[in-house]
Design a protein around this motif. Structure first.
Motif, PDB file in Angstrom:
ATOM      1  N   LYS A  54       0.916  -1.320   0.177  1.00  0.00           N
ATOM      2  CA  LYS A  54      -0.035   0.089   0.016  1.00  0.00           C
ATOM      3  C   LYS A  54       0.874   1.200  -0.085  1.00  0.00           C
ATOM      4  O   LYS A  54       0.572   2.173  -0.538  1.00  0.00           O
ATOM      5  N   GLU A 104      -1.382   2.621  -9.416  1.00  0.00           N
ATOM      6  CA  GLU A 104      -2.127   1.724  -8.971  1.00  0.00           C
ATOM      7  C   GLU A 104      -1.799   0.294  -9.149  1.00  0.00           C
ATOM      8  O   GLU A 104      -2.461  -0.500  -8.387  1.00  0.00           O
ATOM      9  N   ARG A 105      -0.768   0.120  -9.873  1.00  0.00           N
ATOM     10  CA  ARG A 105      -0.219  -1.319 -10.148  1.00  0.00           C
ATOM     11  C   ARG A 105       0.791  -1.400  -9.274  1.00  0.00           C
ATOM     12  O   ARG A 105       1.605  -0.525  -9.378  1.00  0.00           O
ATOM     13  N   GLN A 137      -3.564  -9.892  -2.907  1.00  0.00           N
ATOM     14  CA  GLN A 137      -4.579  -9.146  -3.763  1.00  0.00           C
ATOM     15  C   GLN A 137      -5.935  -9.450  -3.429  1.00  0.00           C
ATOM     16  O   GLN A 137      -6.827  -8.377  -3.258  1.00  0.00           O
ATOM     17  N   VAL A 147      -8.571  -6.317  -2.118  1.00  0.00           N
ATOM     18  CA  VAL A 147      -9.996  -6.296  -2.569  1.00  0.00           C
ATOM     19  C   VAL A 147     -11.052  -6.218  -1.554  1.00  0.00           C
ATOM     20  O   VAL A 147     -11.848  -5.249  -1.336  1.00  0.00           O
ATOM     21  N   GLY A 189     -11.334  -2.930   0.075  1.00  0.00           N
ATOM     22  CA  GLY A 189     -11.716  -1.858  -1.083  1.00  0.00           C
ATOM     23  C   GLY A 189     -10.783  -1.212  -1.716  1.00  0.00           C
ATOM     24  O   GLY A 189     -10.935  -0.142  -2.229  1.00  0.00           O
ATOM     25  N   SER A 190      -9.269  -1.749  -1.614  1.00  0.00           N
ATOM     26  CA  SER A 190      -8.582  -0.835  -2.487  1.00  0.00           C
ATOM     27  C   SER A 190      -8.530  -1.090  -3.881  1.00  0.00           C
ATOM     28  O   SER A 190      -8.712  -2.366  -4.382  1.00  0.00           O
ATOM     29  N   ASN A 191      -7.899  -0.292  -4.744  1.00  0.00           N
ATOM     30  CA  ASN A 191      -8.167  -0.441  -6.279  1.00  0.00           C
ATOM     31  C   ASN A 191      -6.563  -1.088  -6.681  1.00  0.00           C
ATOM     32  O   ASN A 191      -6.414  -1.264  -7.996  1.00  0.00           O
ATOM     33  N   ILE A 192      -5.614  -1.314  -5.863  1.00  0.00           N
ATOM     34  CA  ILE A 192      -4.291  -1.797  -6.147  1.00  0.00           C
ATOM     35  C   ILE A 192      -4.358  -2.874  -7.014  1.00  0.00           C
ATOM     36  O   ILE A 192      -5.104  -4.083  -6.721  1.00  0.00           O
ATOM     37  N   ASP A 193      -3.860  -3.023  -8.097  1.00  0.00           N
ATOM     38  CA  ASP A 193      -3.728  -4.199  -9.187  1.00  0.00           C
ATOM     39  C   ASP A 193      -2.420  -4.639  -8.843  1.00  0.00           C
ATOM     40  O   ASP A 193      -1.379  -4.348  -9.165  1.00  0.00           O
TER      41      ASP A 193
END
Ligand code: 13P
Ligand code: SF4
Length: 356
Positions: A171, A180-181, A195, A199, A202-206
């Motif tokens: 993070k 975000e990646r 991963q 999720v 609620g994180s958008n990190i790919d």
């Protein structure tokens, strides 16, 4: 035995007696008596040469107990102890990537390991060129590399992480870089587990990890052996219901995602230990990880019955034996070294982790 004790210093003699009373009444007491002379010599060498002996949670009890409080733990704790070390020599009871991390943090110190061939199925197949390939494919993404990797790999990474802080490091890497990646190497199962956790939060990190968008793969040969079916069978056989009041199944982050799904808790090795110590109501526990950790915890928490599945042994950790430790200490051999150029770059990734 009495005659040999005369040579011992007060400190090492006291430690030997502490170990004797600690092992008395345990499964390892006979082993302790059989190996007492070797242990006595190791303690003497430790004191005489002022050696810091760091011990990973997976060491067998006789080795694990040679390291005192503040000298044993998970990869993160051991890196922190190594970073603060004042002793001229560090002997690492663990695998080579761990000793290498201690050397990266202490270039002026002699860092020894009882067996230089103590590898790791995650670290061994993965080289600097693999990191560079991911960098070329995802140039905008910061690279977070698991501590189970060698110096040349850390040197090409932005951040190092351990299982105890991987989520925070990922993070942090995303917010610091504005991307975000994030690339996470080299553990495929842990990547998938992280991963899923992101999720859930609620994180958008790919998170890009080996196997997600390519056909690469990295795994721990110990944790990959544990299946969700095994956990269900163990739960039934030993009466360990999910969410039980006085029972728990704890597994390591390196296990398959479906194994984490059926566990009561997952974490690093020290997080599992903290879970047991902070739940005094526990009566029966299964640890889905290297089997010797259950033996260590059984000594520490005698009120808890630890269900042991001893097909789960790390062949690399098992290379570290009392006899080899003594040989390494006496002769100051099996030194771990890292070329200076690589060390300086790898140090950056480790320091960025420690700072977080
Ligand atoms: P920890 O960092 O949780 O101690 O794990 C190290 C390891 O090698 C697990 O297999
Ligand atoms: Fe590597 Fe797995 Fe052994 Fe840990 S248990 S050192 S990850 S092979």
């Amino acid at each position: 035995m009495k005659g040999t004790n005369r040579k011992m210093t007060q400190g090492s003699l006291m430690r030997l007696e502490e170990l004797r009373s600690g092992f008395r009444g345990t499964d390892q007491y006979i082993d302790f008596l059989a190996k007492e002379e070797t242990i006595r010599r190791i303690l003497e060498m430790k004191e005489e040469k002022d050696v810091l002996i760091l011990g990973h949670n997976y060491m067998e009890p006789l080795i694990y107990q040679i390291s005192g409080e503040g000298e044993r733990g998970d990869s993160l704790a051991l890196s922190k102890y190594a970073a603060k070390a004042r002793n001229p020599i560090i002997l690492f009871d663990g695998v080579r990537f761990m000793a290498e991390t201690a050397k990266i943090l202490n270039p002026e110190k002699k860092v020894l390991i009882a067996d230089l061939e103590a590898g790791c199925s995650l670290a061994d197949p993965f080289g600097a060129k693999d990191v560079l390939e991911y960098r070329a494919r995802y140039p905008e993404a910061p690279v977070v590399t698991y501590i189970n990797s060698y110096a040349e790999v850390k040197a090409e990474s932005d951040y190092c992480c351990t299982s105890a802080n991987a989520l925070d490091v990922v993070k942090h890497a995303a917010s610091e870089s504005g991307s975000e990646r994030v690339v996470f190497l080299p553990d495929s199962f842990m990547g998938e587990n992280l991963q899923k956790e992101l999720v859930k939060e609620g994180s958008n990190i790919d998170l890009i990890y080996p196997g997600k968008k390519d056909n690469k793969f990295g795994s721990c040969i110990v944790h990959e052996k544990i299946s969700a079916v095994d956990i269900r069978v163990i739960r039934r056989q030993f009466n360990l219901p999910k969410g039980g009041n006085d029972t728990a199944v704890l597994v390591h982050w390196e296990c398959k995602p479906e194994v984490l799904d059926v566990a009561d808790m997952y974490g690093s090795t020290s997080e599992m230990i903290r879970y047991v110590s902070s739940h005094p109501e526990l009566k029966r526990v299964y640890l889905g990880t290297e089997c010797e950790m259950s033996a260590n915890l059984a000594n520490e928490f005698p009120q808890v019955e630890f269900i042991r599945s001893c097909m789960v042994h790390c062949p690399h950790m098992r290379k570290i034996t009392l006899d080899k430790i003594l040989y390494s200490l006496e002769n100051e051999v099996y030194e771990v070294n890292v070329p200076e150029q690589i060390r300086v770059k790898a140090l950056g990734a480790i320091e960025r982790m420690i700072a977080i």
